[in-house]
Design a protein around this motif. Structure first.
Motif, mmCIF file in Angstrom:
data_model
loop_
_atom_site.group_PDB
_atom_site.id
_atom_site.type_symbol
_atom_site.label_atom_id
_atom_site.label_comp_id
_atom_site.label_asym_id
_atom_site.label_seq_id
_atom_site.Cartn_x
_atom_site.Cartn_y
_atom_site.Cartn_z
ATOM 1 N N SER A 60 0.869 -1.171 0.000
ATOM 2 C CA SER A 60 0.000 0.000 0.000
ATOM 3 C C SER A 60 0.913 1.230 0.000
ATOM 4 O O SER A 60 2.148 1.106 0.070
ATOM 5 C CB SER A 60 -0.952 -0.027 1.205
ATOM 6 O OG SER A 60 -0.288 0.447 2.346
ATOM 7 N N TRP A 62 1.659 3.350 2.208
ATOM 8 C CA TRP A 62 2.521 3.512 3.387
ATOM 9 C C TRP A 62 3.881 2.848 3.207
ATOM 10 O O TRP A 62 4.886 3.318 3.750
ATOM 11 C CB TRP A 62 1.853 2.979 4.665
ATOM 12 C CG TRP A 62 1.033 4.043 5.331
ATOM 13 C CD1 TRP A 62 -0.305 4.013 5.580
ATOM 14 C CD2 TRP A 62 1.505 5.315 5.832
ATOM 15 N NE1 TRP A 62 -0.706 5.187 6.181
ATOM 16 C CE2 TRP A 62 0.385 5.987 6.350
ATOM 17 C CE3 TRP A 62 2.743 5.946 5.871
ATOM 18 C CZ2 TRP A 62 0.486 7.274 6.913
ATOM 19 C CZ3 TRP A 62 2.844 7.220 6.432
ATOM 20 C CH2 TRP A 62 1.718 7.859 6.943
ATOM 21 N N MET A 65 5.848 5.337 1.378
ATOM 22 C CA MET A 65 5.932 6.579 2.167
ATOM 23 C C MET A 65 7.003 6.428 3.249
ATOM 24 O O MET A 65 7.814 7.318 3.490
ATOM 25 C CB MET A 65 4.563 6.901 2.794
ATOM 26 C CG MET A 65 3.523 7.372 1.779
ATOM 27 S SD MET A 65 1.849 7.275 2.418
ATOM 28 C CE MET A 65 1.826 8.673 3.572
ATOM 29 N N ILE A 131 1.647 16.044 2.344
ATOM 30 C CA ILE A 131 0.488 15.355 1.763
ATOM 31 C C ILE A 131 -0.305 16.397 0.982
ATOM 32 O O ILE A 131 -0.736 17.413 1.540
ATOM 33 C CB ILE A 131 -0.344 14.649 2.850
ATOM 34 C CG1 ILE A 131 0.477 13.451 3.375
ATOM 35 C CG2 ILE A 131 -1.710 14.241 2.295
ATOM 36 C CD1 ILE A 131 -0.267 12.367 4.075
ATOM 37 N N ASN A 133 -3.252 16.104 -0.656
ATOM 38 C CA ASN A 133 -4.694 16.099 -0.412
ATOM 39 C C ASN A 133 -4.946 15.301 0.873
ATOM 40 O O ASN A 133 -4.841 14.074 0.852
ATOM 41 C CB ASN A 133 -5.372 15.426 -1.610
ATOM 42 C CG ASN A 133 -6.856 15.633 -1.675
ATOM 43 O OD1 ASN A 133 -7.338 16.759 -1.655
ATOM 44 N ND2 ASN A 133 -7.598 14.545 -1.755
ATOM 45 N N ASP A 161 3.005 13.086 -1.143
ATOM 46 C CA ASP A 161 1.952 12.068 -1.228
ATOM 47 C C ASP A 161 0.777 12.675 -1.993
ATOM 48 O O ASP A 161 0.230 13.708 -1.585
ATOM 49 C CB ASP A 161 1.575 11.702 0.216
ATOM 50 C CG ASP A 161 0.231 11.017 0.386
ATOM 51 O OD1 ASP A 161 -0.716 11.355 -0.330
ATOM 52 O OD2 ASP A 161 0.107 10.173 1.281
ATOM 53 N N VAL A 163 -1.751 10.579 -2.834
ATOM 54 C CA VAL A 163 -2.540 9.340 -2.811
ATOM 55 C C VAL A 163 -3.992 9.585 -3.231
ATOM 56 O O VAL A 163 -4.536 8.837 -4.041
ATOM 57 C CB VAL A 163 -2.434 8.662 -1.422
ATOM 58 C CG1 VAL A 163 -3.471 7.556 -1.257
ATOM 59 C CG2 VAL A 163 -1.028 8.099 -1.207
#
Ligand SMILES: Cc1ncc(COP(=O)(O)O)c(C=O)c1O
Length: 358
Positions: A60, A62, A65, A131, A133, A161, A163
């Motif tokens: 995923s 993460w 990240m 991040i 969003n 990110d 995502v």
């Protein structure tokens, strides 16, 4: 019963995507895989707005990240914190054994460029996490302005990110000067969860080459070495890569500008509904996400009850608020394959239910 997901990820997956996943398996070291991987690169690079490679990670978001921080943080990373996921990135950085500074604002508030500049001047950081969003509160940071600030700090590797915003609006990686751009499969790409996509600049790779404890699974140099052969470091989720290939073809057929426009229009439909129903958006005005809406439950609607009726009578579901915002907000996703017709159907159903239970 199949319930259509209007939560901000995972979201509804189309029959054509599932059909793509059911293709017969191929070996990940076969010529067929290499052809597939290499044929996807130009489309991925166009979406990422980059000349850099786009690696595919069976994890995923993460995974990459965490991995990105371990690859490029020499001494201290600055974590821009404005919601559940960006707050957690600070914890993840610390758990990786890094020093980690916080630039923290209330959920729903953006990271201001001036605040970023001040924080970067106050200490010597070599990486920053942002991040774009914040899915937890539906807030979209002013990424171009933040990246302008980072241009004045050449030692700082940017890890961004996207995502829950990727492919819903332009995020031109090279033009903005983003070093590491990350996204995941289960948001606007409308694929099942389990695949992360990460594009890495040459200078970030150079930084990684100077780092000792990069680990193996998320070692960016392993990704690069395998990328050069048209492969991934370890056995990937090939079925999801088939699905990604099909999705990239769909995106090309729709036209990327049309895709951005469709997301903006669908998002505007939700915003208009929010206003007409007497609700308010949660994030600071001007910073609302274009892919999902986090709505203040100002009318104190019983959200679990609303969702129960929505599920049982209409076979749809929205999100009842993330973490500390549970019940105080609800979230509606408009990302992926949604059209104005499917969004209107959801919003009409919500209107009917609210009229019954309010
Ligand atoms: C903005 C953002 N970043 C990161 C994540 C984590 O993604 P994953 O659970 O796929 O690792 C999410 C998940 O919702 C997210 O919305």
């Amino acid at each position: 019963m199949s319930v259509k997901l209007f939560i901000p990820g995972p979201i509804a997956v189309s029959p054509s995507t599932y059909a793509a996943m059911a293709r017969p398996m191929i070996g990940h070291r076969s010529g067929e895989f290499v052809n597939l991987y290499q044929s996807m690169q130009p489309k991925l690079q166009a979406l990422f707005g980059t000349k850099d490679p786009v690696y595919l990670s069976t994890s995923s978001a993460w995974g990459v990240m965490e991995g990105a921080v371990n690859n490029v943080c020499r001494r201290k990373v600055l974590n821009c914190m404005c919601g559940a996921f960006s707050d957690k990135w600070n914890d993840v950085s610390l758990r990786g054994g890094h020093e980690a500074g916080k630039l923290q604002v209330e959920w729903g508030q953006p990271i201001e460029p001036e605040a970023l500049e001040k924080a970067l001047k106050a200490d010597s950081y070599d990486a920053v996490t942002i991040i774009h969003n914040e899915t937890s509160c539906g807030m979209m940071n002013p990424l171009p302005q933040l990246m302008e600030v980072l241009k004045r700090f050449p030692e700082v590797i940017s890890i961004v990110d996207t995502v829950s915003s990727f492919s819903t609006l332009p995020i031109p990686k090279d033009e903005l000067g983003i070093d590491i751009l990350i996204t995941g499969s289960q948001k606007a790409l409308a694929l099942p969860p389990g695949l992360a996509l990460i594009s890495v600049s040459e200078r970030a790779l150079k930084r990684a080459s100077e780092q000792k404890n990069r680990g193996y699974y998320f070692d960016l140099l392993e990704f690069q070495a395998n990328h050069e052969k048209g492969m991934t470091p370890s056995t990937p989720c090939v079925a999801l890569i088939f699905a990604l290939d099909a999705k990239l073809q769909e995106i090309e057929a729709e036209g990327i500008q049309n895709r951005y426009k469709r997301h903006a229009e669908n998002n505007a439909l939700v915003h208009a509904w929010v206003k007409a129903q007497g609700f308010e958006l949660f994030p600071k005005p001007g910073y609302a996400s274009v892919s999902l809406s986090c709505v203040k439950n100002t009318r104190e609607i019983d959200i679990p009850k609303l969702n129960k009726i929505l599920r049982e009578e209409y076979e749809m579901v929205i999100d009842g608020g993330y973490g500390k915002l549970k019940g105080k907000t609800f979230r509606i996703s408009n990302m992926g394959d949604e059209t104005s017709a499917t969004m209107k159907e959801l919003l009409d159903n919500l209107t009917n239910i609210i009229a019954r239970i309010a």
